[in-house]
Design a protein around this motif. Structure first.
Motif, PDB file in Angstrom:
ATOM      1  N   UNK A  10       0.519  -1.354  -0.191  1.00 31.29           N
ATOM      2  CA  UNK A  10      -0.485   0.150  -0.141  1.00 31.29           C
ATOM      3  C   UNK A  10       1.268   0.941  -0.093  1.00 31.29           C
ATOM      4  N   UNK A  11       0.228   2.411   0.113  1.00 35.32           N
ATOM      5  CA  UNK A  11       0.720   3.912   0.026  1.00 35.32           C
ATOM      6  C   UNK A  11       1.830   3.556   0.921  1.00 35.32           C
ATOM      7  N   UNK A  12       2.150   3.337   2.516  1.00 33.28           N
ATOM      8  CA  UNK A  12       2.801   3.357   2.898  1.00 33.28           C
ATOM      9  C   UNK A  12       3.855   2.042   3.190  1.00 33.28           C
ATOM     10  N   UNK A  13       4.089   1.236   2.747  1.00 33.35           N
ATOM     11  CA  UNK A  13       5.083   0.293   2.008  1.00 33.35           C
ATOM     12  C   UNK A  13       4.467  -0.542   2.924  1.00 33.35           C
ATOM     13  N   UNK A  14       3.656  -1.128   3.528  1.00 34.01           N
ATOM     14  CA  UNK A  14       2.696  -2.226   3.932  1.00 34.01           C
ATOM     15  C   UNK A  14       1.935  -3.417   3.053  1.00 34.01           C
ATOM     16  N   UNK A  15       2.123  -4.610   3.650  1.00 36.05           N
ATOM     17  CA  UNK A  15       1.248  -5.344   2.818  1.00 36.05           C
ATOM     18  C   UNK A  15       0.562  -6.570   2.896  1.00 36.05           C
ATOM     19  N   UNK A  16      -0.689  -7.120   2.738  1.00 40.12           N
ATOM     20  CA  UNK A  16      -1.128  -8.811   3.290  1.00 40.12           C
ATOM     21  C   UNK A  16      -1.653  -8.823   1.664  1.00 40.12           C
ATOM     22  N   UNK A  17      -1.461  -9.876   1.513  1.00 40.21           N
ATOM     23  CA  UNK A  17      -1.348 -10.993   0.064  1.00 40.21           C
ATOM     24  C   UNK A  17      -1.852 -11.991  -0.108  1.00 40.21           C
ATOM     25  N   UNK A  18      -2.943 -12.763  -0.593  1.00 42.33           N
ATOM     26  CA  UNK A  18      -3.129 -14.183  -0.456  1.00 42.33           C
ATOM     27  C   UNK A  18      -1.969 -15.078  -1.243  1.00 42.33           C
ATOM     28  N   UNK A  19      -1.656 -15.777  -0.965  1.00 37.83           N
ATOM     29  CA  UNK A  19      -0.460 -16.632  -2.152  1.00 37.83           C
ATOM     30  C   UNK A  19      -1.266 -17.411  -3.046  1.00 37.83           C
ATOM     31  N   UNK A  20      -0.617 -16.948  -3.830  1.00 39.28           N
ATOM     32  CA  UNK A  20      -0.990 -17.977  -5.573  1.00 39.28           C
ATOM     33  C   UNK A  20      -1.904 -17.632  -5.999  1.00 39.28           C
ATOM     34  N   UNK A  21      -1.977 -16.087  -6.022  1.00 37.72           N
ATOM     35  CA  UNK A  21      -3.826 -15.764  -7.050  1.00 37.72           C
ATOM     36  C   UNK A  21      -3.477 -15.548  -8.470  1.00 37.72           C
ATOM     37  N   UNK A  22      -2.410 -15.822  -9.188  1.00 35.88           N
ATOM     38  CA  UNK A  22      -1.324 -15.889 -10.540  1.00 35.88           C
ATOM     39  C   UNK A  22      -2.210 -15.660 -10.925  1.00 35.88           C
ATOM     40  N   UNK A  23      -2.493 -13.455 -10.704  1.00 37.31           N
ATOM     41  CA  UNK A  23      -2.831 -12.519 -11.062  1.00 37.31           C
ATOM     42  C   UNK A  23      -2.033 -11.829 -12.321  1.00 37.31           C
ATOM     43  N   UNK A  24      -0.968 -11.697 -12.096  1.00 38.10           N
ATOM     44  CA  UNK A  24       0.468 -10.927 -13.008  1.00 38.10           C
ATOM     45  C   UNK A  24      -0.093 -10.867 -14.882  1.00 38.10           C
ATOM     46  N   UNK A  25       0.039 -10.228 -14.306  1.00 42.04           N
ATOM     47  CA  UNK A  25       0.389  -9.132 -16.369  1.00 42.04           C
ATOM     48  C   UNK A  25       1.517  -9.628 -16.919  1.00 42.04           C
ATOM     49  N   UNK A  26       1.854 -10.170 -18.020  1.00 46.30           N
ATOM     50  CA  UNK A  26       3.170 -10.749 -18.497  1.00 46.30           C
ATOM     51  C   UNK A  26       3.988  -9.798 -18.696  1.00 46.30           C
ATOM     52  N   UNK A  27       4.700 -10.113 -18.511  1.00 47.33           N
ATOM     53  CA  UNK A  27       5.993  -9.554 -18.456  1.00 47.33           C
ATOM     54  C   UNK A  27       7.959  -9.960 -19.563  1.00 47.33           C
ATOM     55  N   UNK A  28       8.001  -8.911 -20.563  1.00 48.31           N
ATOM     56  CA  UNK A  28       8.789  -9.090 -21.427  1.00 48.31           C
ATOM     57  C   UNK A  28       9.899 -10.265 -22.010  1.00 48.31           C
ATOM     58  N   UNK A  29       9.972 -10.299 -20.320  1.00 48.87           N
ATOM     59  CA  UNK A  29      10.966 -11.200 -20.258  1.00 48.87           C
ATOM     60  C   UNK A  29      10.405 -12.877 -20.026  1.00 48.87           C
ATOM     61  N   UNK A  30       8.582 -12.967 -19.711  1.00 45.70           N
ATOM     62  CA  UNK A  30       8.084 -14.167 -19.072  1.00 45.70           C
ATOM     63  C   UNK A  30       7.314 -14.648 -21.066  1.00 45.70           C
ATOM     64  N   UNK A  31       6.913 -13.057 -22.050  1.00 45.22           N
ATOM     65  CA  UNK A  31       6.038 -13.727 -22.286  1.00 45.22           C
ATOM     66  C   UNK A  31       5.678 -13.455 -23.977  1.00 45.22           C
ATOM     67  N   UNK A  32       7.670 -13.276 -24.107  1.00 47.03           N
ATOM     68  CA  UNK A  32       7.766 -13.071 -25.654  1.00 47.03           C
ATOM     69  C   UNK A  32       7.944 -13.877 -26.041  1.00 47.03           C
TER      70      UNK A  32
END
Length: 399
Positions: A97-119
């Motif tokens: 978040x804006x204060x540098x804290x995070x609480x994340x559910x693991x393994x959601x696999x949401x991410x956009x593809x990076x050039x190094x992973x999807x090219x």
């Protein structure tokens, strides 16, 4: 060698997984809310055995929480990506978040593809697609056993992150980890953090943060909506413009993405991220002179933040027939790609060496690729190319 590399290059941009934030062993101070010491340590840690659930209840909903700090003790000025690394495979889990804290559910696999992973790239050795999938992805919940030996790190272009060990034993649904520390990499005249982010009013920053959260849920429509609010509230919000460009580019709205990146540069000409977006678009469109121009600008601003810029530039120089420059840039990228996120770059270097009639060197690069990706879809064609290159290297050279 085949000239198919000249035919084009398909690059899908996402600057949320910058390769420049290289892994650094060690951890920050204990406690997710504590401030870090001034210098990241490098103390390796070994996962300890613990009590895990029975096989009948292997997959669980697990959350992980902690904090990210800059080396001076303050929070990052904008949300930072959190990445899980297991057995050399990296997976983006979420954002602070804006204060540098995070609480994340693991393994959601949401991410956009990076050039190094999807090219999907075509070379004389055939085409290949690398996979970013790691343990625990693509299913509901995660098996705590799959987290043994895994680490967590923060990803922000132009910064080096400490890594913290994930210890799932006795977690009871939530794993708390030590603080992660980001240390800025030197060099360049620009920055990977825009000063306009700190100048943005609260409403604009809240909308920007909401957009980041929407992206973690693959809700790109809401992300676009919130980012539009942010730039309407504060038109000089360069980071919001750049993130809007990434969303539009992910949606294949290239004209809109180009306008977004251009707006970001107009708001802050020293902000590196939008130059990377425009360079990727130029490479996708096979506009090689523009690719060289934009990557030159980017590397002057922040030479260590976006390693892929050297790869783009190397491919551009190859297509422009400048093999010495192409070899220099691709080798530069490979020295920075310490996690071997883009094995295909090794094949491009082989193409360059083959064009320079260094067939032995090209064969060596092909073998290096097979060592990195022995089961890649193009592995058979690469093996055939190795045989051909070795024959060429042993044949008498014409004077």
């Amino acid at each position: 060698m085949s000239s198919s590399i000249r035919a084009g290059i398909l690059l899908v941009l996402c600057s949320f997984i910058p390769a420049a934030a290289q892994r650094s062993g060690g951890s920050g101070p204990t406690g997710s809310g504590s401030r870090p010491t001034n210098t990241p340590t490098n103390t390796p840690s070994t996962p300890q055995p613990g009590n895990f659930p029975s096989p009948q209840t292997e997959r669980q909903i697990l959350y992980i929480s902690g904090s990210v700090f800059l080396q001076n003790g303050g929070p990052p000025p904008e949300p930072v990506a959190i990445e899980r690394v297991c057995g050399g495979s990296a997976h983006k889990e979420g954002y602070t978040d804006s204060k540098g804290h995070y609480q994340i559910q693991l393994g959601q696999n949401f991410e956009l593809q990076d050039v190094s992973e999807s090219s999907t790239l075509n070379t004389g050795f055939g085409s290949s697609r690398s996979s970013g999938m790691g343990p625990g992805m693509g299913a509901s919940g995660i098996n705590p056993r799959e987290l043994m030996g895994c680490e967590l790190r923060a990803m922000l272009p132009g910064f080096q992150s400490t890594s913290v060990m994930i210890r799932p034993e006795g977690s009871f649904g939530e794993i708390r980890v030590e603080s992660i520390v980001l240390q800025q990499l030197g060099g360049g005249t620009g920055s990977t953090i825009s000063l306009t982010t700190m100048q943005a009013p609260n409403n604009a920053r809240k909308a920007y943060e909401k957009a980041q959260k929407a992206i973690t849920k693959q809700n790109f429509k809401d992300a676009e909506k919130e980012l539009t609010k942010a730039v309407e509230e504060y038109p000089r919000f360069a980071a919001a413009w750049a993130l809007l460009g990434i969303v539009h580019q992910n949606n294949k709205q290239i004209d809109l993405a180009t306008k977004d990146y251009t707006q970001a540069i107009a708001a802050d000409s020293q902000y590196a991220r939008p130059y990377f977006g425009l360079a990727a678009i130029a490479a996708t469109q096979q506009n090689w002179p523009e690719t060289v121009r934009l990557t030159d600008q980017l590397n002057r601003l922040s030479p260590l933040a976006y390693p892929e810029a050297y790869f783009f530039q190397g491919v551009a120089y190859f297509n422009l027939g400048k093999m010495d420059e192409a070899e220099k840039d691709i080798r530069k990228f490979l020295t920075m790609d310490t996690d071997h996120r883009k094995p295909m770059a090794v094949l491009y270097l082989g193409e360059v060496l083959s064009a320079k009639r260094d067939y032995a060197g090209a064969a060596q690069q092909a073998k290096a690729y097979l060592a990195l990706a022995p089961n890649a879809p193009n592995s058979d064609s690469v093996r055939e190319s190795v045989k051909r290159l070795e024959q060429l290297s042993s044949a008498p050279q014409k004077q």
